[in-house]
Scaffold this active site. Structure first.
Site, short mmCIF file in Angstrom:
data_model
loop_
_atom_site.label_atom_id
_atom_site.label_comp_id
_atom_site.label_asym_id
_atom_site.label_seq_id
_atom_site.Cartn_x
_atom_site.Cartn_y
_atom_site.Cartn_z
N LYS A 1 47.84 -28.78 43.71
CA LYS A 1 49.11 -28.46 43.90
C LYS A 1 48.86 -27.29 45.28
O LYS A 1 49.05 -25.93 45.34
CB LYS A 1 49.45 -27.25 42.65
CG LYS A 1 49.58 -27.46 41.33
CD LYS A 1 48.11 -27.97 40.58
CE LYS A 1 48.63 -28.02 39.02
NZ LYS A 1 47.37 -28.11 38.68
N LYS B 1 44.52 -19.56 36.93
CA LYS B 1 43.06 -20.10 37.80
C LYS B 1 42.38 -19.34 38.94
O LYS B 1 42.76 -19.15 39.91
CB LYS B 1 42.55 -21.58 38.22
CG LYS B 1 43.39 -22.57 37.03
CD LYS B 1 44.46 -23.02 37.60
CE LYS B 1 45.38 -24.47 36.51
NZ LYS B 1 44.95 -24.22 35.18
N HIS C 1 47.97 -20.17 31.78
CA HIS C 1 47.33 -21.09 32.58
C HIS C 1 46.31 -21.01 34.02
O HIS C 1 46.69 -21.86 34.96
CB HIS C 1 48.72 -22.01 32.71
CG HIS C 1 48.66 -23.34 32.84
ND1 HIS C 1 48.97 -24.03 34.43
CD2 HIS C 1 48.54 -24.42 32.39
CE1 HIS C 1 48.66 -25.22 34.63
NE2 HIS C 1 48.48 -25.88 33.63
N ASP D 1 34.40 -7.48 42.80
CA ASP D 1 34.29 -6.20 43.57
C ASP D 1 35.86 -5.83 44.64
O ASP D 1 37.05 -6.15 43.80
CB ASP D 1 33.26 -6.11 44.92
CG ASP D 1 31.52 -6.81 43.80
OD1 ASP D 1 31.68 -5.90 43.22
OD2 ASP D 1 31.37 -6.75 44.73
N HIS E 1 44.22 -32.62 40.60
CA HIS E 1 45.02 -31.80 40.16
C HIS E 1 45.36 -30.99 41.03
O HIS E 1 45.68 -29.78 40.73
CB HIS E 1 43.76 -31.17 39.31
CG HIS E 1 44.84 -30.68 37.86
ND1 HIS E 1 43.90 -28.84 38.03
CD2 HIS E 1 44.84 -30.35 37.20
CE1 HIS E 1 44.14 -28.17 36.77
NE2 HIS E 1 45.11 -29.44 35.93
N ASP F 1 56.66 -27.32 57.58
CA ASP F 1 56.46 -27.56 58.65
C ASP F 1 55.49 -26.96 59.64
O ASP F 1 54.75 -25.79 61.00
CB ASP F 1 57.83 -26.38 59.53
CG ASP F 1 59.14 -26.90 59.33
OD1 ASP F 1 58.94 -28.14 59.63
OD2 ASP F 1 60.26 -26.18 59.59
#
Length: 418
Positions: free
Chosen positions: A122, A301, A299, A306, A120, A127
């Protein structure tokens, strides 16, 4: 948060550039531009890679890079990307792109069965100098013109020492798990150093796997929430966390911390919103503020605590992400990045979300109370329950179309049958 204490053994990297990317409109051009400027290597991990306008633009960028001599390796998940057809794959492999599938399995009666223990993450590394981490897949539903079901999501573009950790983590998965023989590749960071005026962020790459790092991302959330003194904002698509995190969020609100959860109000998976709503009363009655984002499916996350701590990545706060999937999040200790994310999330919560009052949740609570009780105890023991499932070792397989065959079935099924 005052210079929070890192857990033992963690590898924080200083002097990094951190740029927040909101939705596909900011993410895709930045990634494609980085690939367009690649000189030596492009590494990509993703859950979903789709043959649509975004996927085809990425395909062309990777083909162009491979044809000018750049080593291009892409790892896609065998569940999330199982609809890619052989002609689409062949165009990439013929150009020299190394395309791998994480644990591809055939469909059973037309249904994808390999639901658990998915890739899952991404990640993108170009380089060894530029990195991307977030929750955005390579498909058109991350663009606003997709329509009302376009997703609201986030990613980061980073430069600096943290990219070395991202580079190593990606190569470790591609090289060791697949058992493929490749020429040794040295660390490639030979380009210009990040601008000293903007490279101020301290970062840590936290991954979740099923061997050595089974709960690292959850532990970072717990640590930050437990030590919060002013504010907590969590924007998470699929919110169904473990009992300990629920308890610490409630405890934070009790001691006077402003705790705001931004959750789905227009769900792409209705069952997940139902699960989240079972938890509302437990949180609302002690002062946690819940706002449901209603403009389109959330979608994202991301979270902040603080004035310094923040995280952006692929991990939801649900059983799949916290106990089964391979996930990757960046933990950021930087006042400027926290302020940028706070400005955006605060505006989002005030203008594009609806507030959920306790009075509304209490209606019909008498029949939901037993269900909530069962959910709490299920969540508390979920990791142990998951441990009873077969823990097979997923394999990486090269995605190669069968010579001379133009399939009408998905390329993964055809590869399995060949």
């Amino acid at each position: 948060m005052q210079d929070f204490i890192a857990h033992p053994g963690e590898h924080w990297r200083t002097d990094n550039e951190a740029q927040l990317l909101i939705n596909g409109e900011e993410f895709f051009p930045s990634v494609f531009a980085a690939i367009g400027g690649a000189r030596e290597e492009v590494l990509i991990e993703t859950f979903i890679f789709r043959d649509d306008k975004v996927g085809r633009e990425l395909q062309q960028a990777l083909i162009d890079a491979a044809q000018r001599g750049v080593r291009v390796e892409m790892l896609v998940d065998g569940y999330g990307s199982d609809e890619l057809q052989a002609p689409f794959i062949r165009a990439m492999t013929d150009a020299g792109v190394h395309l791998l599938a994480f644990d591809p399995q055939p469909r059973r009666f037309g249904v994808r069965t390999n639901l658990f223990r998915r890739l899952h993450r991404k990640h993108v590394v170009v380089d060894g100098e530029i990195g991307f981490v977030g929750g955005i897949n390579y498909c058109a539903d991350h663009l606003a013109d997709y329509g009302p079901m376009a997703k609201q999501d986030y990613a980061m573009r980073v430069r600096g020492p943290i990219v070395a950790d991202l580079h190593r983590a990606t190569l470790k998965l591609m090289d060791e798990t697949s058992r493929l023989t490749r020429a040794a590749r040295p660390w490639l960071s030979r380009g210009p150093a990040p601008d000293a005026d903007t490279a101020k962020a301290r970062m840590l790459l936290s991954v979740r796997d099923n061997t050595e790092h089974t709960n690292d991302i959850e532990q970072h959330y717990l640590h930050a929430v437990t030590h919060a003194r002013q504010r907590i904002i969590i924007a998470n698509a699929y919110f169904f966390p473990g009992y300990r995190l629920l308890r610490e969020l409630r405890n934070a609100a009790r001691r006077g911390v402003d705790v705001t959860l931004i959750l789905q109000g227009m769900p792409d998976i209705p069952l997940m919103r139902l699960c989240s709503r079972l938890l509302y009363n437990y949180l609302l009655r002690d002062g946690v503020v819940i706002r449901e984002y209603t403009e389109r499916p959330l979608h994202g996350k991301v979270a902040l605590v603080d004035e310094r701590w923040a995280t952006v990545g692929s991990s939801n706060l649900d059983p799949l992400s916290l106990s089964l999937n391979l996930e990757g999040n960046l933990i950021i200790d930087d006042r400027a990045f926290n302020a940028r994310l706070h400005e955006h999330l605060h505006e989002l919560s005030q203008t594009k979300c609806k507030s959920i009052p306790l009075e509304r949740v209490l209606r019909g609570y008498w029949w939901r109370a037993p269900i909530i009780f069962v959910c709490f105890h299920f969540l508390r023991h979920f990791p142990a329950i998951v441990g009873l499932l077969p823990a097979h070792s997923p394999k990486l397989k090269p995605m190669l179309p069968t010579p001379g065959v133009t399939p009408v079935t998905p390329a993964f099924d055809q590869e399995k049958a060949s």
